[in-house]
Design an enzyme around this catalytic site. Structure first.
Site, PDB file in Angstrom:
ATOM      1  N   HIS A 168       0.769  -1.101  -0.045  1.00  0.00           N
ATOM      2  CA  HIS A 168      -0.011   0.168  -0.089  1.00  0.00           C
ATOM      3  C   HIS A 168       0.796   1.251  -0.132  1.00  0.00           C
ATOM      4  O   HIS A 168       0.554   2.252   0.623  1.00  0.00           O
ATOM      5  CB  HIS A 168      -0.890   0.090   1.255  1.00  0.00           C
ATOM      6  CG  HIS A 168      -1.899  -1.208   1.396  1.00  0.00           C
ATOM      7  ND1 HIS A 168      -2.889  -1.437   0.403  1.00  0.00           N
ATOM      8  CD2 HIS A 168      -1.621  -2.393   2.064  1.00  0.00           C
ATOM      9  CE1 HIS A 168      -3.330  -2.710   0.843  1.00  0.00           C
ATOM     10  NE2 HIS A 168      -2.654  -3.286   1.696  1.00  0.00           N
TER      11      HIS A 168
ATOM     12  N   SER B 207      17.123  14.972 -20.793  1.00  0.00           N
ATOM     13  CA  SER B 207      16.183  16.256 -20.829  1.00  0.00           C
ATOM     14  C   SER B 207      16.439  17.368 -21.827  1.00  0.00           C
ATOM     15  O   SER B 207      17.767  17.699 -21.667  1.00  0.00           O
ATOM     16  CB  SER B 207      15.522  16.577 -19.248  1.00  0.00           C
ATOM     17  OG  SER B 207      14.888  17.945 -19.377  1.00  0.00           O
TER      18      SER B 207
END
Length: 454
Positions: A170, A294
């Protein structure tokens, strides 16, 4: 003239052309035409041997040799020649028949022999065996790449078998594992999925216009046509399907595509987990100094191989799921909707291959950052609550789980805090000492052994 990949509508034949090259000779338009030629020639050879009473069944040596050559490897210009015939008559399979007849005629075949080409056949007799043979060959090509992936995963699982890592269930800290064990989980899943896919039985039919041997029986009623047809199909390494309409119902292609999509789902899950481990810093990527991460942020080393793989797997599965749901459905004795759909089988397999190769590149670039793994574990002493409460249960101490819940839930726990808590537990001194010696890095159960056994 060969088309420029820059002009390709699909990236399968454009940007990713090199990655899909192993499939191009099989699942392209040219590959399908060549396979149809092979099937037509193989049927002539089989029919001539199986039903020698047919006029023209005794093939002169030159005709026999030409038929065998067509069955083995059609000429380089064969596909283009078939397309030229198709442009004139507007039927793709009939164009193949005419091409084969022309080739045999040039080798000296007489009219009775030429009439045996496509004898008793519907187009779908030719098509279903062609696709079956091509998909069997494509599976062999693809499975070789899966084998490379499996070996890469196995190597990583062994290399990092003992690399303790904080689990997250979770999204929250949970009982530790090892990086190798988590990779071994994927190796085992891939092995099962691969086994399922490679065991899908590939079927073929050869029974005429509506599956009843109508024309065959009209021509020669005393021949055991089902037996002749069955031997022909099985000689291709395929399983015989006796009950069909005009088309082989494609149930096996649905199974093939569904099993391949399920395999791809395992790899999507892998891509996302590795993406996450890279994001957490648990995995570092080898830097290629010439690459740019990038267009504006010079520091970036992005997990592009895993992202590329995930995206291509998604496209492949969208098509594969459509194939598995659509292809087994055909109106009455046949409609043509399967034809245009089947022509895209190579696109789905192409995107799968692109993804697998991208994933293999990504796996080859990663290495565990053991210091980062250890740092996270050193900040998560609360995960030892499971160990402590289970020791209490084993000792028969009531309320062990509740004690640890009250002590750990929502609280920051460190080594000293946990040690003080353990000192107050109603356990023998030796058990308390054993628990106090336990660290998050040590609390990995059998993870390392399981990783090595995978």
């Amino acid at each position: 003239m060969a088309s420029d990949p820059l002009d390709s509508l699909s990236p399968v034949d454009g940007r990713y052309r090199a990655a899909t090259e192993p499939l191009r000779s099989l699942l392209s338009e040219g590959g399908l035409i060549r396979e149809r030629i092979r099937v037509e020639a193989l049927w002539l050879l089989h029919l001539a041997a199986a039903v020698p009473r047919l006029p023209g069944s005794t093939l002169p040596p030159a005709v026999q040799a030409r038929a065998e050559a067509l069955a083995q490897e059609p000429p380089a210009d064969a596909a283009g020649a078939v397309k030229a015939i198709e442009a004139r008559i507007n039927h793709d399979v009939k164009a193949v028949e005419y091409y084969v007849r022309e080739q045999l005629s040039a080798a000296g075949a007489q009219a009775p022999t030429l009439e045996l080409v496509h004898f008793g056949c519907t187009s779908e007799d030719i098509n279903n065996l062609s696709y079956a043979r091509l998909l069997a060959k494509a599976r062999g090509v693809l499975d070789a790449t899966l084998g490379e992936l499996a070996r890469e995963l196995g190597g990583l699982a062994h290399r990092y078998a003992d690399a303790a890592m904080l689990s997250r269930t979770h999204g929250q800290p949970a009982s530790p594992t090892t990086l190798g064990k988590e990779i071994a989980n994927f190796a085992a899943r891939l092995r099962r999925a691969r086994h399922r896919w490679t065991r899908v039985e590939i079927l073929g039919k050869w029974n005429g216009a509506v599956g009843n041997f109508n024309a065959h029986v009209a021509a020669l009623p005393d021949v055991d046509w089902p037996q002749v047809a069955r031997k022909f199909v099985e000689s291709q390494g395929l399983s015989w399907n006796a009950y069909t309409t005009q088309i082989e119902p494609h149930d096996w292609i649905g199974e093939y595509c569904d099993a391949l999509a399920a395999l791809n789902v395992v790899l999507i899950d892998l891509c996302r987990d590795f993406w996450g481990y890279i994001s957490l810093g648990y995995l570092r990527q080898r830097v290629n100094e010439a690459e740019v991460g990038s267009s504006t942020m010079p520091h970036k080393v992005n997990p592009i191989d895993f992202e590329n793989a995930e995206g291509n797997l998604g496209i492949a599965n969208a098509l594969l799921r459509h194939f598995s749901e659509k292809l087994p459905i055909s109106r009455w004795q046949r409609d043509l909707t399967d034809s245009t759909v089947q022509r895209n089988l190579g696109v789905a397999l192409g995107h799968s291959l692109i993804a697998w190769r991208s994933l293999a590149r990504g796996l080859g670039k990663v290495a565990a950052d053991r210091e980062r793994l250890a740092a996270d574990l050193d900040q998560a002493w609360e995960v030892l609550g499971e160990a402590v409460q289970t020791v209490l249960r084993a000792a028969g101490v009531p309320g062990g789980y509740e004690r640890l819940k009250e002590f750990t839930r929502g609280r920051a726990i460190d080594a000293a805090t946990l040690a003080a808590f353990i000192d107050g537990l109603p356990l023998p001194p030796g058990e308390r000492a054993r628990l106090k010696a336990l660290t998050p890095r040590d609390y990995i159960g059998l993870a390392a052994r399981l990783a090595l056994e995978a």
